[in-house]
Design a protein around this motif. Structure first.
Motif, PDB file in Angstrom:
ATOM      1  N   THR A  83      -7.285   7.086  -5.131  1.00  0.00           N
ATOM      2  CA  THR A  83      -6.531   6.523  -6.149  1.00  0.00           C
ATOM      3  C   THR A  83      -5.088   6.437  -5.941  1.00  0.00           C
ATOM      4  OG1 THR A  83      -8.326   7.614  -7.513  1.00  0.00           O
ATOM      5  CG2 THR A  83      -6.362   7.074  -8.823  1.00  0.00           C
ATOM      6  N   ALA A  84      -4.418   7.499  -5.564  1.00  0.00           N
ATOM      7  CA  ALA A  84      -3.061   7.462  -5.273  1.00  0.00           C
ATOM      8  C   ALA A  84      -2.606   6.347  -4.469  1.00  0.00           C
ATOM      9  CB  ALA A  84      -2.651   8.835  -4.671  1.00  0.00           C
ATOM     10  N   LEU A  85      -3.451   5.688  -3.493  1.00  0.00           N
ATOM     11  CA  LEU A  85      -3.017   4.850  -2.593  1.00  0.00           C
ATOM     12  C   LEU A  85      -3.241   3.579  -3.297  1.00  0.00           C
ATOM     13  CD1 LEU A  85      -2.136   4.147   0.350  1.00  0.00           C
ATOM     14  CD2 LEU A  85      -4.596   4.196   1.080  1.00  0.00           C
ATOM     15  N   LEU A  86      -4.207   3.537  -4.034  1.00  0.00           N
ATOM     16  CA  LEU A  86      -4.414   2.297  -4.581  1.00  0.00           C
ATOM     17  C   LEU A  86      -3.304   1.964  -5.669  1.00  0.00           C
ATOM     18  CD1 LEU A  86      -6.573  -0.187  -4.973  1.00  0.00           C
ATOM     19  CD2 LEU A  86      -7.688   1.181  -6.739  1.00  0.00           C
ATOM     20  N   ASN A  87      -3.024   3.039  -6.390  1.00  0.00           N
ATOM     21  CA  ASN A  87      -1.721   2.889  -7.246  1.00  0.00           C
ATOM     22  C   ASN A  87      -0.686   2.255  -6.313  1.00  0.00           C
ATOM     23  OD1 ASN A  87      -2.361   3.420 -10.063  1.00  0.00           O
ATOM     24  ND2 ASN A  87      -2.682   5.467  -9.415  1.00  0.00           N
ATOM     25  N   LEU A  88      -0.414   2.723  -5.359  1.00  0.00           N
ATOM     26  CA  LEU A  88       0.859   2.444  -4.710  1.00  0.00           C
ATOM     27  C   LEU A  88       0.731   0.971  -4.299  1.00  0.00           C
ATOM     28  CD1 LEU A  88       1.656   5.746  -2.376  1.00  0.00           C
ATOM     29  CD2 LEU A  88       2.709   4.795  -4.502  1.00  0.00           C
ATOM     30  N   VAL A  89      -0.554   0.738  -3.662  1.00  0.00           N
ATOM     31  CA  VAL A  89      -0.704  -0.550  -3.161  1.00  0.00           C
ATOM     32  C   VAL A  89      -0.580  -1.692  -4.341  1.00  0.00           C
ATOM     33  CG1 VAL A  89      -2.269  -2.196  -2.257  1.00  0.00           C
ATOM     34  CG2 VAL A  89      -2.078   0.102  -1.216  1.00  0.00           C
ATOM     35  N   LEU A  90      -1.157  -1.273  -5.622  1.00  0.00           N
ATOM     36  CA  LEU A  90      -0.892  -2.307  -6.736  1.00  0.00           C
ATOM     37  C   LEU A  90       0.445  -2.375  -7.285  1.00  0.00           C
ATOM     38  CD1 LEU A  90      -4.194  -1.270  -8.791  1.00  0.00           C
ATOM     39  CD2 LEU A  90      -3.879  -3.287  -7.339  1.00  0.00           C
ATOM     40  N   ASN A  91       1.003  -1.411  -7.101  1.00  0.00           N
ATOM     41  CA  ASN A  91       2.576  -1.453  -7.481  1.00  0.00           C
ATOM     42  C   ASN A  91       3.407  -2.533  -6.478  1.00  0.00           C
ATOM     43  OD1 ASN A  91       2.739  -0.125  -9.686  1.00  0.00           O
ATOM     44  ND2 ASN A  91       3.376   1.850  -8.826  1.00  0.00           N
ATOM     45  N   ALA A  92       2.985  -2.352  -5.117  1.00  0.00           N
ATOM     46  CA  ALA A  92       3.605  -3.165  -4.341  1.00  0.00           C
ATOM     47  C   ALA A  92       3.271  -4.576  -4.325  1.00  0.00           C
ATOM     48  CB  ALA A  92       3.171  -2.507  -2.877  1.00  0.00           C
ATOM     49  N   ARG A  93       1.888  -4.853  -4.680  1.00  0.00           N
ATOM     50  CA  ARG A  93       1.506  -6.168  -5.093  1.00  0.00           C
ATOM     51  C   ARG A  93       2.173  -6.855  -6.140  1.00  0.00           C
ATOM     52  NH1 ARG A  93      -3.881  -6.814  -8.172  1.00  0.00           N
ATOM     53  NH2 ARG A  93      -2.452  -5.911  -9.543  1.00  0.00           N
ATOM     54  N   ASP A  94       2.506  -5.882  -7.284  1.00  0.00           N
ATOM     55  CA  ASP A  94       3.284  -6.491  -8.222  1.00  0.00           C
ATOM     56  C   ASP A  94       4.725  -6.974  -7.954  1.00  0.00           C
ATOM     57  OD1 ASP A  94       0.952  -6.327  -9.714  1.00  0.00           O
ATOM     58  OD2 ASP A  94       1.689  -4.360 -10.789  1.00  0.00           O
ATOM     59  N   ALA A  95       5.415  -6.194  -6.855  1.00  0.00           N
ATOM     60  CA  ALA A  95       6.737  -6.487  -6.335  1.00  0.00           C
ATOM     61  C   ALA A  95       6.498  -7.649  -5.794  1.00  0.00           C
ATOM     62  CB  ALA A  95       7.133  -5.381  -5.727  1.00  0.00           C
ATOM     63  N   MET A  96       5.508  -8.072  -5.315  1.00  0.00           N
ATOM     64  CA  MET A  96       5.755  -9.463  -4.083  1.00  0.00           C
ATOM     65  C   MET A  96       4.659 -10.513  -4.898  1.00  0.00           C
ATOM     66  SD  MET A  96       5.109  -7.564  -0.519  1.00  0.00           S
ATOM     67  CE  MET A  96       3.736  -6.637  -0.836  1.00  0.00           C
ATOM     68  N   PRO A  97       4.984 -10.829  -5.987  1.00  0.00           N
ATOM     69  CA  PRO A  97       4.280 -12.105  -6.736  1.00  0.00           C
ATOM     70  C   PRO A  97       4.297 -13.469  -5.893  1.00  0.00           C
ATOM     71  CG  PRO A  97       6.508 -11.902  -7.618  1.00  0.00           C
ATOM     72  CD  PRO A  97       6.428 -10.751  -6.844  1.00  0.00           C
ATOM     73  N   ASP A  98       5.319 -13.552  -5.022  1.00  0.00           N
ATOM     74  CA  ASP A  98       5.324 -14.783  -4.145  1.00  0.00           C
ATOM     75  C   ASP A  98       4.823 -14.488  -2.710  1.00  0.00           C
ATOM     76  OD1 ASP A  98       6.256 -16.308  -6.311  1.00  0.00           O
ATOM     77  OD2 ASP A  98       8.515 -15.550  -5.808  1.00  0.00           O
ATOM     78  N   GLY A  99       4.182 -13.271  -2.432  1.00  0.00           N
ATOM     79  CA  GLY A  99       3.538 -13.106  -1.008  1.00  0.00           C
ATOM     80  C   GLY A  99       4.764 -12.259  -0.098  1.00  0.00           C
ATOM     81  N   GLY A 100       4.200 -11.803   0.698  1.00  0.00           N
ATOM     82  CA  GLY A 100       5.151 -10.456   1.520  1.00  0.00           C
ATOM     83  C   GLY A 100       4.181 -10.035   2.442  1.00  0.00           C
ATOM     84  N   GLY A 156      11.825  -4.736  -4.585  1.00  0.00           N
ATOM     85  CA  GLY A 156      12.792  -3.477  -4.666  1.00  0.00           C
ATOM     86  C   GLY A 156      13.111  -2.964  -5.894  1.00  0.00           C
ATOM     87  N   MET A 157      13.811  -1.854  -5.880  1.00  0.00           N
ATOM     88  CA  MET A 157      14.280  -1.432  -7.269  1.00  0.00           C
ATOM     89  C   MET A 157      15.921  -1.265  -7.334  1.00  0.00           C
ATOM     90  SD  MET A 157      11.183   1.077  -8.110  1.00  0.00           S
ATOM     91  CE  MET A 157      10.761   1.745  -6.743  1.00  0.00           C
ATOM     92  N   ALA A 158      16.476  -1.343  -8.370  1.00  0.00           N
ATOM     93  CA  ALA A 158      18.044  -0.837  -8.300  1.00  0.00           C
ATOM     94  C   ALA A 158      18.002   0.765  -8.431  1.00  0.00           C
ATOM     95  CB  ALA A 158      18.668  -1.358  -9.818  1.00  0.00           C
ATOM     96  N   ALA A 159      19.245   1.241  -8.095  1.00  0.00           N
ATOM     97  CA  ALA A 159      19.187   2.726  -8.065  1.00  0.00           C
ATOM     98  C   ALA A 159      18.971   3.451  -9.467  1.00  0.00           C
ATOM     99  CB  ALA A 159      20.631   3.216  -7.679  1.00  0.00           C
ATOM    100  N   ASP A 160      19.114   2.719 -10.550  1.00  0.00           N
ATOM    101  CA  ASP A 160      18.842   3.453 -11.812  1.00  0.00           C
ATOM    102  C   ASP A 160      17.580   3.529 -12.054  1.00  0.00           C
ATOM    103  OD1 ASP A 160      19.035   0.928 -12.061  1.00  0.00           O
ATOM    104  OD2 ASP A 160      19.667   0.929 -14.259  1.00  0.00           O
ATOM    105  N   VAL A 161      16.716   2.535 -11.628  1.00  0.00           N
ATOM    106  CA  VAL A 161      15.200   2.241 -11.706  1.00  0.00           C
ATOM    107  C   VAL A 161      14.592   3.288 -10.966  1.00  0.00           C
ATOM    108  CG1 VAL A 161      13.305   0.764 -11.590  1.00  0.00           C
ATOM    109  CG2 VAL A 161      15.451  -0.054 -12.641  1.00  0.00           C
TER     110      VAL A 161
END
Length: 744
Positions: free
Chosen positions: A486-503, A541-546
């Motif tokens: 579950t934890a690994l899937l959460n991280l992968v889904l977050n990464a997918r949302d951060a790459m809408p145009d691929g990566g 990626g994320m800004a420092a405050d985020v």
């Protein structure tokens, strides 16, 4: 009438209601302080009772150890007394430690008095003689010392069960009360009596009139103390006219020991502090009111017409709920300017609070929705697994019966495969809903991650390149595999949302040794050896405050309805609960990497946990008591057990099973569902069943249980998870019957 006069009248009128409210608040504070002081008396009594319970338990443990000492298993009275004397030197809380022969006569004691005592008339001795390994407790005046003691007796029996002697420890109630008297404030008094009202320990202050040994059985204080469901504290006036407030400990264990613990305080002292606080607060209110009136009088001498109008307009808009209202500059100097700035700041703060409340309301709604989904998932899983048990079992029957028909046999095998996939789906739903307790076991993390490769690739989509990297000679780690997935899937889904145009996304597993300079997301060092799982993406990626708030519950940068803000917080909680830590690195436009670290454990031989059970002969002839509320599951289990050669008694609930156990006849094992209707779950049934029949073996079965199942002795229970195959049922049942008794 002048503006100044009108302003003063307005101020005075406006102050009347707040003044009344403040005065009422002061009175309420006084009442609260008095109630808190009364509650403190009860809390002090409960604290003393809790400490005494621990002392009784500690004495029981001492008895248990002494009962096995060879120095006591002797008829040498002098040697026995010398040994007990040495023991008492190490435990000064006892006035004496004695052994009593089964005929009630004193054999040896730590005081070496050589006195002759007959304790057959003591209730604790009578109780200890018939007890099976439990201590008997009674508050009395010691016959050797004459002091108030709590007699704690323990029967020492031979291997055959015969009473060898009774081990007795006299716990000094006077020292116990003196210790707690020093802990309490000087104005508090401690009173100990027995269940008949005899004073065992009297308060040290001069106001108490009843001496030790006197009886208060007929007093209001004693009637209050022995009331089974009475109030927590009460005012009691003694014969001298002194009013005391008393709190009583209502601990069942202490009451069963025949002891009553009261903590009292003079009523005058209790209310004096609250009254003084009330007078001080009222004086402060009066002075503040006078100062305010004087300030308004001086302020009214200045030309305030236009500025007051601006303030009135601002107040009117705020009254109508327009929190965007502001008094535009320029502001006058002095108090009016400050008041305008204050009103502007207040309006801004209220506007922010309104927005925060709306945001919190939305988050609360999301949280309640997730909780409802979790509850629904658990209920569906329980019923679904019951159905799958019947489907899987009957498909096995069909496969056996149709072994000669290749086409129909394949259909039966397909049914079994579908049922097993349904079981896997149910487990996945429970893992996502976080409705399963953490069940760590030693696993190969790389193998676990590799097994998720297809799922992760499908979750990412074809526009994202995915790669895996595994280090050599990975250390073993103890992790809950379902929660890891579950934890690994959460991280992968977050990464997918951060790459809408691929990566590109990389999942890495390797050994890692952290030092004191390696910090987790909270900035704490956690040095040690770990197995690291890292998820790296080339996203936005994320800004420092985020990044600083990324692991906060409910924090999310996604649009409304696109995320709950719980994914990373769940990952963080899982890693922490597993004894590990989380690190994250992210920069805007440069992607992110999240690293999970799980502690290295000592290598153990890899064994198939089910091999021992599967190798056990699946047939038997014992009597099995089956308790299952689902009719279809109960019928299936009963049929399977009879096929395996067992004698079966089937019931649908706990009370019916207990009635069977109370009847004569052999029952070798209780096979019960964990979650059942009617108010009695499997663990409670097992506790009562083993009390009726000590040594009865227990095997649980469950389709869903949110908490780990425990045996009556507190150990982990053996659980056969639904749905199960015939070979799992036979092997687990055989293993449970072949082991030593689960309840000791």
């Amino acid at each position: 009438m002048s503006l100044r006069t009108r302003l003063l009248i307005l101020v005075i009128a406006a102050m009347l209601v707040p003044a009344c409210l403040v005065g009422l608040r002061f009175v309420q504070n006084r009442i609260s302080e008095i109630n808190a002081a009364r509650a403190d008396l009860t809390a002090s009594a409960d604290d003393i009772a809790s400490d005494l319970s621990e002392k009784i338990q500690g004495t029981a443990q001492l008895h248990y150890g002494l009962a096995r000492a060879r120095d006591l298993d002797t008829r040498d009275k002098a040697a026995c007394s010398a040994f007990l004397s040495d023991v008492r030197e190490e435990y000064p809380q006892f006035t004496g430690i004695l052994t009593i022969d089964p005929d009630g006569r004193l054999f040896c004691d730590s005081l070496r008095t050589n006195r002759t005592l007959d304790l057959n008339d003591r209730a604790y001795f009578k109780q200890a003689k018939v007890s099976q390994g439990a201590v008997a407790v009674e508050p009395v005046f010691g016959r050797l010392t004459g002091m108030s003691v709590l007699q704690i007796a323990y029967p020492v029996r031979s291997d055959a069960g015969a009473l060898k002697f009774v081990l007795l420890a006299s716990f000094n109630l006077n020292k116990f009360a003196e210790f707690h008297d020093k802990r309490l404030l000087a104005e508090k008094e401690i009173l100990l009596t027995d269940s008949k009202g005899t004073v065992l320990v009297a308060p040290k202050t001069g106001g108490w009139s009843e001496p030790v040994g006197a009886s208060i059985a007929g007093s209001d204080l004693f009637r209050f103390a022995v009331a089974p469901d009475g109030e927590a504290s009460r005012e009691v006036t003694d014969r001298s006219g002194r009013t005391q407030v008393w709190g009583v400990a209502r601990s069942p264990s202490i009451r069963d020991a025949g002891l009553i613990i009261l903590v009292g305080r003079s009523k005058d002292g209790l209310v004096a502090a609250a009254n003084r606080r009330l007078y001080e607060d009222m004086a402060i209110l009066a002075v503040a009111s006078l100062l305010l009136l004087a300030g308004i009088w001086l302020l009214a001498t200045v030309s305030v017409g236009r500025q007051v109008g601006r303030l009135a307009t601002m107040a009117k808009r705020l009254e109508l709920g327009d929190l965007s209202a502001r008094i535009p500059p320029p502001h006058p100097s002095g108090e009016l300017g400050g008041l305008m700035a204050l009103l502007n700041g207040t309006a801004e703060s209220l506007e922010q609070q309104r927005a925060a409340i709306a945001d919190l309301s939305h988050k609360l709604s999301q949280s309640q929705k997730m909780e409802a989904m979790g509850q629904l998932t658990g209920g569906v899983a329980h019923d679904f697994n019951n159905l799958l048990t019947v489907i899987l079992g009957n498909s096995e029957h069909l496969a056996d019966r149709l072994a000669g028909n290749k086409e129909l046999s394949k259909i039966a095998a397909d049914i079994a495969t579908a049922a097993e996939r349904g079981s896997d789906l149910t487990r996945s739903l429970l893992a996502f809903a976080r409705k399963q307790p953490l069940r760590p076991r030693e696993i190969d993390i790389a193998k676990q991650v590799l097994g998720m490769e297809q799922l992760l690739r499908r979750s990412l989509g074809e526009h994202i390149e995915c790669s895996f990297a595994f280090g050599a000679d990975l250390w073993p780690a103890s992790v809950d595999p379902g929660q890891l997935a579950t934890a690994l899937l959460n991280l992968v889904l977050n990464a997918r949302d951060a790459m809408p145009d691929g990566g590109k996304l990389t999942v890495e597993v390797c050994n890692s040794s952290l030092g004191v300079s390696d910090l987790d997301v909270n900035g704490e060092p956690r040095p040690g050896d770990y197995v690291m799982v890292a998820v790296t993406d080339t996203g936005c990626g994320m800004a420092a405050d985020v990044a600083d708030r990324a692991f906060e519950p409910f924090f999310t940068t996604k649009e409304v309805g696109k995320g709950t803000g719980l994914g990373l917080s769940m990952v963080y909680g899982f890693a922490q609960q597993s004894g590990g830590l989380v690190q994250m690195q992210s920069a805007q436009g440069q992607g992110s990497v999240v690293r999970l670290f799980f502690p290295r454990i000592a290598a153990t031989p890899n064994e198939d946990p089910g091999s021992a059970e599967r190798s056990t002969a699946p047939d038997g002839s014992e009597t099995i008591l089956v308790v299952e509320d689902d009719d279809m599951v109960r019928a299936y289990v009963e049929s399977e057990l009879r096929t395996l050669g067992y004698r079966v008694i089937a019931t649908s609930n706990g009370p019916a099973a207990l009635e069977v156990l109370r009847e004569p006849g052999d029952v070798h094992l209780l096979f019960t569902d964990v979650v059942m209707p009617g108010g009695m779950f499997g663990p409670e049934l097992a506790l009562q069943a083993t009390a009726i029949r000590p040594g009865l073996k227990v095997l649980f079965t469950s389709g869903y249980s949110q908490d780990p199942v425990k045996m009556p002795d507190g150990g982990d229970a053996r659980v056969l998870t639904k749905p199960f195959k015939r070979q799992d049922l036979a092997a687990t049942l055989r293993s449970a019957l072949s082991t030593s008794s689960d309840v000791r």
